[in-house]
Scaffold this active site. Structure first.
Site, PDB file in Angstrom:
ATOM      1  N   GLY A   1     -54.930  69.644 -46.678  1.00 60.83           N
ATOM      2  CA  GLY A   1     -56.115  69.312 -47.829  1.00 60.83           C
ATOM      3  C   GLY A   1     -56.709  67.731 -47.327  1.00 60.83           C
TER       4      GLY A   1
ATOM      5  N   LEU B   1     -50.665  66.098 -70.372  1.00 60.17           N
ATOM      6  CA  LEU B   1     -49.663  66.148 -70.597  1.00 60.17           C
ATOM      7  C   LEU B   1     -48.877  64.136 -70.837  1.00 60.17           C
ATOM      8  CD1 LEU B   1     -48.129  68.502 -67.849  1.00 60.17           C
ATOM      9  CD2 LEU B   1     -48.344  68.837 -70.554  1.00 60.17           C
TER      10      LEU B   1
ATOM     11  N   GLU C   1     -65.026  69.965 -40.839  1.00 56.20           N
ATOM     12  CA  GLU C   1     -65.486  68.689 -41.393  1.00 56.20           C
ATOM     13  C   GLU C   1     -65.374  67.552 -41.985  1.00 56.20           C
ATOM     14  OE1 GLU C   1     -67.421  71.561 -41.213  1.00 56.20           O
ATOM     15  OE2 GLU C   1     -67.445  71.522 -39.195  1.00 56.20           O
ATOM     16  N   LYS C   2     -64.274  67.958 -43.302  1.00 53.91           N
ATOM     17  CA  LYS C   2     -64.210  67.685 -44.097  1.00 53.91           C
ATOM     18  C   LYS C   2     -62.691  66.461 -43.446  1.00 53.91           C
ATOM     19  CE  LYS C   2     -65.753  69.337 -48.528  1.00 53.91           C
ATOM     20  NZ  LYS C   2     -64.685  70.159 -49.551  1.00 53.91           N
TER      21      LYS C   2
ATOM     22  N   ASP D   1     -51.594  57.064 -57.940  1.00 53.93           N
ATOM     23  CA  ASP D   1     -51.251  58.649 -57.361  1.00 53.93           C
ATOM     24  C   ASP D   1     -50.680  58.308 -55.840  1.00 53.93           C
ATOM     25  OD1 ASP D   1     -52.896  60.060 -59.580  1.00 53.93           O
ATOM     26  OD2 ASP D   1     -54.838  59.660 -58.240  1.00 53.93           O
TER      27      ASP D   1
ATOM     28  N   LYS E   1     -62.355  58.929 -61.383  1.00 53.24           N
ATOM     29  CA  LYS E   1     -61.815  58.364 -61.156  1.00 53.24           C
ATOM     30  C   LYS E   1     -62.836  57.496 -60.235  1.00 53.24           C
ATOM     31  CE  LYS E   1     -57.404  60.885 -61.652  1.00 53.24           C
ATOM     32  NZ  LYS E   1     -56.041  61.032 -59.881  1.00 53.24           N
TER      33      LYS E   1
HETATM   34  P1  ATR Z   1     -58.356  67.450 -54.857  1.00 55.79           P
HETATM   35  O1  ATR Z   1     -58.901  66.133 -55.918  1.00 55.79           O
HETATM   36  O2  ATR Z   1     -57.312  67.936 -55.959  1.00 55.79           O
HETATM   37  O3  ATR Z   1     -57.454  66.948 -53.887  1.00 55.79           O
HETATM   38  P2  ATR Z   1     -60.448  68.971 -53.866  1.00 55.79           P
HETATM   39  O4  ATR Z   1     -61.713  67.473 -53.493  1.00 55.79           O
HETATM   40  O5  ATR Z   1     -60.830  70.061 -54.236  1.00 55.79           O
HETATM   41  O6  ATR Z   1     -59.181  68.111 -54.710  1.00 55.79           O
HETATM   42  O7  ATR Z   1     -60.155  69.577 -52.777  1.00 55.79           O
HETATM   43  C1  ATR Z   1     -58.813  70.611 -52.627  1.00 55.79           C
HETATM   44  C2  ATR Z   1     -58.779  70.303 -51.120  1.00 55.79           C
HETATM   45  O8  ATR Z   1     -58.374  72.456 -51.026  1.00 55.79           O
HETATM   46  C3  ATR Z   1     -59.769  70.581 -50.041  1.00 55.79           C
HETATM   47  O9  ATR Z   1     -59.204  70.315 -48.921  1.00 55.79           O
HETATM   48  C4  ATR Z   1     -60.183  72.479 -50.004  1.00 55.79           C
HETATM   49  O10 ATR Z   1     -60.178  72.821 -48.703  1.00 55.79           O
HETATM   50  P3  ATR Z   1     -62.111  72.773 -48.011  1.00 55.79           P
HETATM   51  O11 ATR Z   1     -62.203  71.575 -48.215  1.00 55.79           O
HETATM   52  O12 ATR Z   1     -62.413  73.554 -46.967  1.00 55.79           O
HETATM   53  O13 ATR Z   1     -62.775  73.234 -49.092  1.00 55.79           O
HETATM   54  C5  ATR Z   1     -58.659  73.182 -50.545  1.00 55.79           C
HETATM   55  N1  ATR Z   1     -58.462  74.246 -50.485  1.00 55.79           N
HETATM   56  C6  ATR Z   1     -58.688  75.454 -52.062  1.00 55.79           C
HETATM   57  N2  ATR Z   1     -58.767  75.929 -51.786  1.00 55.79           N
HETATM   58  C7  ATR Z   1     -58.398  76.788 -50.520  1.00 55.79           C
HETATM   59  C8  ATR Z   1     -58.337  77.851 -49.961  1.00 55.79           C
HETATM   60  N3  ATR Z   1     -57.934  79.207 -50.329  1.00 55.79           N
HETATM   61  N4  ATR Z   1     -57.444  77.763 -48.760  1.00 55.79           N
HETATM   62  C9  ATR Z   1     -57.435  76.371 -48.147  1.00 55.79           C
HETATM   63  N5  ATR Z   1     -58.024  75.051 -48.749  1.00 55.79           N
HETATM   64  C10 ATR Z   1     -58.174  75.262 -49.460  1.00 55.79           C
END
Ligand code: ATR
Length: 272
Positions: free
Chosen positions: A128, A21, A155-156, A105, A69
């Site tokens: 997240g 966009l 862990e993340k 961002d 990025k």
């Molecule tokens: P971005 O760069 O946009 O932050 P990403 O690095 O793929 O995208 O991160 C996605 C985030 O959404 C992660 O924190 C993921 O949690 P996990 O680390 O446990 O995978 C979270 N996420 C995606 N789907 C999810 C769901 N259904 N429930 C809970 N967390 C979710």
């Protein structure tokens, strides 16, 4: 707009990039300000050669999106300190042959949050632990806010909290937390899974301000329930808008025509 021999080129590099966009938002802004500049999409597979191409062709500035990025960073001549901490660059400013890397961002997220809350001294629960959470977390700390990271994969959450030197918890344990703001950086609530949310409704009654970075739909289930609970809310379109506003201002050194950019961006999102 009349392109001519003096038109400067800007663009977005990504792969894929055709859905972006940003071209219509930035072209509308250049046009509104009477700037002889054009913004195009660069589908890039080879980052180092693209970076040399920008230098060689005198491209003025570039937005960087998925999946590049991080990959651009070794090819920069200079990097902004916050972008360095985040470890991701979404904006290139090219002066002569030098490429400077920035991250807008976090600026966009802060600007959106400032529509509904005061950041300094506040406590913000970030859901997240991916790239968006990382940028937003470091950005909030730039504004003297305290961050708590909650993530499905604990862990993340721990790894990001360690980098931010902040608290973290499991997603399942967020309910008792007392915070000033909540930001959803996960894809939960994004179309087509619009019926999902990570936040129990009972928790929302105690949170003054809620932001969702999901922008399609603009009103996620989280934001709908937050509004019903009396929270101030801001949706993900504003983060998208303000990261672009910050890019325009980096590239031009002048105030962005925010209303023009908003109208262009939001109408494109509405028509999707
Ligand atoms: P971005 O760069 O946009 O932050 P990403 O690095 O793929 O995208 O991160 C996605 C985030 O959404 C992660 O924190 C993921 O949690 P996990 O680390 O446990 O995978 C979270 N996420 C995606 N789907 C999810 C769901 N259904 N429930 C809970 N967390 C979710």
């Amino acid at each position: 707009m009349q392109l001519n021999g003096e038109t400067r080129i800007y663009g977005i590099m990504g792969n894929p990039v055709s859905h972006s966009l940003s071209p219509s938002m930035h072209n509308a802004a250049f046009q509104a300000c009477g700037l002889n500049r054009v913004y195009v999409a660069f589908k890039v597979a080879d980052v180092p050669r693209a970076m040399d191409g920008f230098r060689a062709l005198g491209v003025g500035g570039v937005s960087v999106t998925i999946p590049h990025k991080q990959a651009v960073i070794p090819h920069l001549d200079a990097i902004d300190p916050v972008a360095k901490k985040i470890g991701a660059v979404n904006t290139l400013l090219i002066d002569d042959i030098h490429i400077h890397g920035y991250n807008t961002d976090w600026i966009g997220a802060n600007q959106a949050l400032e529509m509904i809350a005061d950041l300094p001294g506040s406590t913000v629960l970030v859901l997240g632990a991916g790239g968006s959470a990382r940028a937003i977390g470091f950005g909030l700390q730039e504004k003297q806010a305290s961050v708590i990271i909650a993530n499905r994969t604990f862990e993340k959450a721990q790894a990001l909290a360690n980098d931010l030197n902040c608290e973290c918890c499991k997603l399942a344990d967020i309910s008792p937390l007392k915070v000033d703001m909540l930001v959803n950086t996960t894809s939960v609530g994004m179309a087509p899974k619009i019926d999902q949310t990570l936040v129990p409704e009972t928790m929302l009654e105690n949170i003054p301000a809620v932001m969702d970075i999901v922008y399609a739909p603009a009103e996620t289930r989280l934001l709908r329930e937050a509004k019903q609970s009396g929270c101030r809310t801001v949706d993900g379109r504003y983060m998208l808008l303000y990261q672009g506003v910050a890019q325009f201002e980096l590239w031009t050194g002048q105030k962005a025509p925010v209303d023009v950019m908003k109208e262009k961006l939001f109408s494109q999102l509405d028509s999707k």
